[in-house]
Enzyme design. Structure first.
Site, PDB file in Angstrom:
ATOM      1  N   LYS A  91       1.801   3.668  11.119  1.00 38.02           N
ATOM      2  CA  LYS A  91       2.816   2.619  11.102  1.00 38.02           C
ATOM      3  C   LYS A  91       3.137   2.090  12.496  1.00 38.02           C
ATOM      4  O   LYS A  91       3.488   0.931  12.664  1.00 38.02           O
ATOM      5  CB  LYS A  91       4.093   3.127  10.421  1.00 38.02           C
TER       6      LYS A  91
ATOM      7  N   GLU B 188      12.124  -2.123   5.761  1.00 38.92           N
ATOM      8  CA  GLU B 188      12.196  -1.318   4.550  1.00 38.92           C
ATOM      9  C   GLU B 188      11.357  -0.076   4.791  1.00 38.92           C
ATOM     10  O   GLU B 188      10.417  -0.106   5.575  1.00 38.92           O
ATOM     11  CB  GLU B 188      11.644  -2.097   3.350  1.00 38.92           C
TER      12      GLU B 188
ATOM     13  N   SER C 121      -3.758   8.766   7.330  1.00 42.35           N
ATOM     14  CA  SER C 121      -2.768   7.797   7.807  1.00 42.35           C
ATOM     15  C   SER C 121      -1.523   8.431   8.402  1.00 42.35           C
ATOM     16  O   SER C 121      -0.838   7.816   9.214  1.00 42.35           O
ATOM     17  CB  SER C 121      -2.382   6.856   6.670  1.00 42.35           C
TER      18      SER C 121
END
Lengths: 282, 411
Positions: B91, B113, B385
């Site tokens: 991210k 969010e 990830s």
């Protein structure tokens, strides 16, 4: 301001009638299915009547949606309850027919996925059969509306798109050009909901739309909750749109244990209708 | 595949677009303009590169996992280690880029969010670094299952708002962030964490995540002198997957494999397999596949993994699925947790539950290839990830660990 009769459709014609009485039109919104489907139909019809038979000139019927990103808490709460109690898209046609029977134009205002999922053409067909006048599509800008543009032409339905204070001149012109009926000006940057002070952006936005010279009436929405506010918005716009404040009367009725009591709703409609009738028109 | 998408209107063929209130168009146009000018500005690219290198720790390693590969037929499995980035997931790649855009636009506040909290933590981190005001919206259910990340965001100075509406998960957090943005757009940038939402977000997030596949390709060529046979990633909204796919889309020999959350199993109806089970619709400003009921109301998704618990998917994934360029399958909670345990115990790497879906995918794909073609020796790159520290509570419950020790010494 002279309106272009060819572009007024049925809902815009109601604005023109109000104008001929020297006042702004009153546009009222309620969602289908709250507190239940039959009572909501009764409440939606009550929008046209108020307490003394004087009410809204145009009615907007909302179809509740699972992800109402443009709505504040009042409409969210009513919509969520309606969905939990089992409202369906197809229930809207009964409400449309009930409003049409009063002679007041009925518009449906809802999130686009519900129309798209029903089928744009199928919805237009069933909506027209019920006597509906057109759609307000807050999350469908003209940029994405190819199918709706052609279907609404075919069924001669009004199509009301939204403009905002942040709209560029270019987008304002494009959006207004796509409208039939009237233009929905969201005068507050924010979600739906009653506000104690209505926006000072409204006069500017109305002026910008009128300056385009397209002959379409301009309704101003977001925030109006009283006759006095309706009077002040009605002084600058061709129509005053009220939603959350009306919904709140139904929420309050349910909270008081009398969900089918429409007394407060009718009283507010009467107050708003009186408000647009005492506005000092510019 | 030489077509460059999205087109000028933000469409990936029939998917994508901008289904948003008019009030947001000006901000989306401003963002797109700023993004294009930034992409052409060497100073911007240099600053982003330097942040990625000296702050986030890029390039991330490509780790061959021999003991884990033993569970994947005859495949050689490599992990692209986004878990080793600062803040523990991919991210941060997107957040650093968008934070720079925020500053470029002269905005002073970001909202985001978050599902699992990874994107929220990354956003709060960038906000701290850049001195931006930050509010993170998180579904109430997710604030409970990811309380560690709530505390992390608060320590970073962010305000965390639990969203009690709807299914109280990621989609509702997105709804609330959009509501905030309509009212605050003058000074606020909505820092979307995935390749979803209205144009230009799917493109912007893809471009800031592209570094995953750019590095992977270079690492593969450098070390193995070849491209992988397939790249694999989990898909919720789809940002790590788009990052992993982006630079391989034109390499037709490389299979692009995405794994959605199968939850309790597709047949139970309790899942988040949007591409597999959804229908085309409009949600959160984009046309894409959506889990929806007979009326077009969004259905609740279900997954043990908060980050994959989303009933929509990025429009480019919808397009890649519709064209057949990428293939999407689903992995159940049980399969994902099994893969999580195996990787942890064979390699000493605790993956995020999200990423464990891609690992389970590698196990399935590797075994299937071994059955159909026993001589094949495929090379599979899995996008790892994120790391699983945030998921230890969930693992404790899932595996029935009670936190008690195995033995006591010295008594």
């Amino acid at each position: 301001m002279t309106f272009d009769a060819d572009r007024l459709g049925r809902s815009g014609t109601a604005f023109a009638s109000a104008q001929s009485e020297g006042r702004a039109a009153l546009v009222g919104y309620l969602p289908l299915g709250y507190p239940d489907v039959p009572t909501s139909v009764e409440a939606i019809v009550a929008l046209t009547q108020g307490t003394d038979g004087v009410g809204c000139d145009v009615v907007e019927i909302g179809i509740p949606y699972s992800d109402p990103v443009m709505d504040g808490l009042a409409i969210q709460r009513a919509g969520t309850a309606a969905l939990q109690r089992g409202v369906h898209t197809r229930d809207v046609f009964g409400a449309v027919a009930a409003v049409a029977a009063t002679g007041t134009p009925a518009l449906v205002m809802t999130y686009w996925n519900l129309i798209e999922h029903y089928g744009v053409r199928a919805f237009a067909r069933d909506f027209t059969a019920a006597g509906g006048a057109g759609l307000i599509t807050p999350d469908l800008p003209p940029d994405e509306a190819d199918e709706w543009m052609s279907v609404s032409d075919e069924y001669r339905l009004d199509r009301v798109f939204l403009v905002a204070p942040s709209s560029t001149d270019e987008r304002l012109a494009m959006t207004v050009a796509a409208c039939r009926g009237w233009v929905y000006a969201t005068a507050v940057m924010g979600v739906t909901g009653a506000r104690t002070e209505t926006s000072d952006a409204a006069p500017t936005l109305v002026r910008r739309v009128r300056a385009l010279g397209t002959g379409l009436p301009v309704g101003v929405g977001l925030g109006v909750s009283s006759g006095d506010q309706a009077a002040s918005v009605g002084a600058v716009a061709d129509g005053v749109i009220v939603g959350s404040a009306l919904v709140s009367t139904l929420l309050a009725a349910e909270a008081a244990g009398t969900p089918r009591d429409l007394t407060a709703l009718r009283a507010l409609v009467g107050d708003l209708a009186a408000g647009v009738r005492r506005a000092e028109r510019s | 595949m030489t077509t460059r998408l999205p087109d000028a209107h933000g469409h990936f063929d029939r998917f994508g677009g901008r289904f948003v209130p008019e009030a947001l168009f000006a901000a989306l146009d401003q963002l797109e303009k700023e993004f294009r000018s930034a992409q052409a500005d060497p100073a911007f690219l240099e600053e982003l590169h330097s942040l990625q290198t000296d702050y986030a720790g890029r390039p991330s390693p490509l780790t061959e996992v021999k003991r884990f590969s033993a569970y994947c037929g005859n495949a050689t499995v490599l992990l692209k280690r986004e878990d080793l980035n600062h803040t523990g997931s991919h991210k941060i790649n997107n957040v650093l880029g968008q934070a720079l855009l925020t500053r470029r636009m002269g905005k002073t506040r970001v909202i985001a969010e978050t599902g699992a909290g990874q994107h929220g933590v990354a956003t709060a981190t960038a906000a701290a670094l850049f001195g931006l005001d930050c509010t993170v919206y998180m579904g109430e259910v997710d604030t409970q299952r990811q309380s560690l990340n709530v505390a992390r965001m608060q320590m970073l100075g962010a305000k965390v708002v639990a969203v009690a509406a709807g299914s109280r998960t990621l989609k509702d957090a997105l709804n609330e962030a959009l509501r905030d943005w309509v009212a605050s757009v003058d000074n606020t940038h909505y820092l979307i964490g995935t390749v979803a939402g209205p144009h230009p977000f799917p493109e912007i997030v893809r471009e800031f995540q592209r570094v995953i596949s750019t590095e992977t390709k270079a690492q593969m060529l450098d070390r193995y002198g070849r491209l992988p046979d397939a790249v694999l990633a989990c898909v919720g909204g789809g940002s790590n997957a788009m990052g992993m796919f982006a630079d391989f889309i034109d390499d037709e020999s490389v299979q692009l494999l995405g794994f959605e959350a199968g939850g309790d199993g597709i047949e139970t109806g309790r899942h988040a397999a949007t591409i597999g089970e959804g229908q085309i619709g409009v949600l959160h400003g984009m046309r894409t596949y959506v889990l929806q009921d007979e009326d077009g109301q969004t259905k609740d998704s279900h997954s043990i993994s908060a980050g994959l618990d989303y009933p929509g998917v990025g429009p480019e994934h919808a397009w890649l699925a519709a064209t057949g360029r990428a293939t999407y399958d689903s992995v159940t909670d049980t399969e994902a947790m099994e893969a999580l345990k195996i990787l942890t115990q064979t390699e000493g790497i605790l993956p995020a539950i999200e990423s464990a879906h891609a690992l389970a995918g590698a196990m399935k794909v590797g075994r299937r290839i071994a059955e159909t073609d026993p001589d094949a020796r495929p090379v599979l790159v899995v996008c790892l990830s994120g790391r699983g520290d945030k998921d230890v509570d969930t693992a404790i419950r899932w595996f029935g660990l009670d936190g008690s020790v195995d033995a006591t010494a010295g008594a």
